[in-house]
Design a protein around this motif. Structure first.
Motif, PDB file in Angstrom:
ATOM      1  N   ASN A  66       0.876  -1.156   0.000  1.00  0.00           N
ATOM      2  CA  ASN A  66       0.000   0.000   0.000  1.00  0.00           C
ATOM      3  C   ASN A  66       0.919   1.213   0.000  1.00  0.00           C
ATOM      4  N   PHE A  67       1.201   1.771  -1.172  1.00  0.00           N
ATOM      5  CA  PHE A  67       2.152   2.872  -1.285  1.00  0.00           C
ATOM      6  C   PHE A  67       1.700   4.095  -0.495  1.00  0.00           C
ATOM      7  N   SER A  68       0.409   4.321  -0.420  1.00  0.00           N
ATOM      8  CA  SER A  68      -0.108   5.466   0.324  1.00  0.00           C
ATOM      9  C   SER A  68       0.259   5.369   1.805  1.00  0.00           C
ATOM     10  N   ALA A  69       0.221   4.163   2.353  1.00  0.00           N
ATOM     11  CA  ALA A  69       0.590   3.965   3.759  1.00  0.00           C
ATOM     12  C   ALA A  69       2.069   4.244   3.998  1.00  0.00           C
ATOM     13  N   LEU A  70       2.865   4.194   2.934  1.00  0.00           N
ATOM     14  CA  LEU A  70       4.303   4.461   3.036  1.00  0.00           C
ATOM     15  C   LEU A  70       4.657   5.901   2.670  1.00  0.00           C
ATOM     16  N   GLY A  71       3.647   6.712   2.334  1.00  0.00           N
ATOM     17  CA  GLY A  71       3.894   8.107   1.986  1.00  0.00           C
ATOM     18  C   GLY A  71       3.778   8.413   0.505  1.00  0.00           C
ATOM     19  N   GLY A  72       3.549   7.384  -0.322  1.00  0.00           N
ATOM     20  CA  GLY A  72       3.388   7.586  -1.761  1.00  0.00           C
ATOM     21  C   GLY A  72       1.937   7.839  -2.088  1.00  0.00           C
ATOM     22  N   HIS A  73       1.472   9.049  -1.831  1.00  0.00           N
ATOM     23  CA  HIS A  73       0.050   9.365  -1.964  1.00  0.00           C
ATOM     24  C   HIS A  73      -0.409   9.572  -3.399  1.00  0.00           C
ATOM     25  N   LEU A  74       0.526   9.768  -4.320  1.00  0.00           N
ATOM     26  CA  LEU A  74       0.203   9.902  -5.740  1.00  0.00           C
ATOM     27  C   LEU A  74       0.981   8.870  -6.540  1.00  0.00           C
ATOM     28  N   GLN A  75       0.301   8.294  -7.531  1.00  0.00           N
ATOM     29  CA  GLN A  75       0.981   7.455  -8.509  1.00  0.00           C
ATOM     30  C   GLN A  75       0.784   8.109  -9.866  1.00  0.00           C
ATOM     31  N   ALA A  76       1.778   7.924 -10.733  1.00  0.00           N
ATOM     32  CA  ALA A  76       1.688   8.496 -12.072  1.00  0.00           C
ATOM     33  C   ALA A  76       2.380   7.581 -13.064  1.00  0.00           C
ATOM     34  N   MET A  77       1.996   7.739 -14.314  1.00  0.00           N
ATOM     35  CA  MET A  77       2.669   7.084 -15.428  1.00  0.00           C
ATOM     36  C   MET A  77       3.328   8.194 -16.237  1.00  0.00           C
TER      37      MET A  77
END
Length: 157
Positions: free
Chosen positions: A62-73
């Motif tokens: 869960n990237f959001s739980a690790l601080g990665g609140h946005l994903q992008a391509m």
């Protein structure tokens, strides 16, 4: 050159299907689902690994739980397509901590870079510093990822 893959039987496919769903399944549970002894099942799994059919296992985060609140391509086009440039680009980009995956593609764009960042400022800084600052990059487009899901079914061919 990779050797030609061996022919898989139905038991191999069933093992792969269960492992694809859950790579952490115990050998005992896997053997029970398939209807074989744990020792025979383990032997089959080891052979699939030795033959290069199973290349490893992965962990879903869960990237959001690790601080990665946005994903992008991030779509990238290079101005130079020689092997050295392509290989160096891949190697350098994969070293960036924001990168989840990298796809080398045919078509209009050369690469699709899947990233996770903390916020829009982090996204902007990543694109500017890690991608557009490179001399061989001549075009970049960024698209936000709203949702990311992975199939748990083994593809059939």
């Amino acid at each position: 050159m990779k050797p030609a893959p061996r022919t898989l039987d139905n038991t191999d496919i069933e093992i792969l299907s269960w492992l694809f769903r859950d790579a952490r399944i115990s050998n005992k549970d896997l053997a029970q689902h398939i209807g074989m002894s744990p020792s025979s099942c383990l032997e089959r799994v080891k052979r699939l690994q030795t033959d290069g059919i199973i290349e490893g296992s992965s962990l879903m985060l869960n990237f959001s739980a690790l601080g990665g609140h946005l994903q992008a391509m991030v779509s990238v086009r290079l101005s130079n397509h020689n092997r050295q440039t392509v290989d160096q680009f891949q190697q350098d980009v994969l070293q960036q901590p924001e990168v989840i995956g990298l796809f080398h593609m045919g078509g209009e764009d050369d690469f699709l870079v899947h990233i996770t960042v903390s916020d829009t400022t982090h996204l902007r800084d990543f694109v500017l510093d890690a991608i557009t600052a490179r001399a061989e990059v001549n075009h970049v487009e960024t698209a936000l990822v709203y949702d990311y899901q992975v199939s748990r079914r083994l593809p059939s061919f």
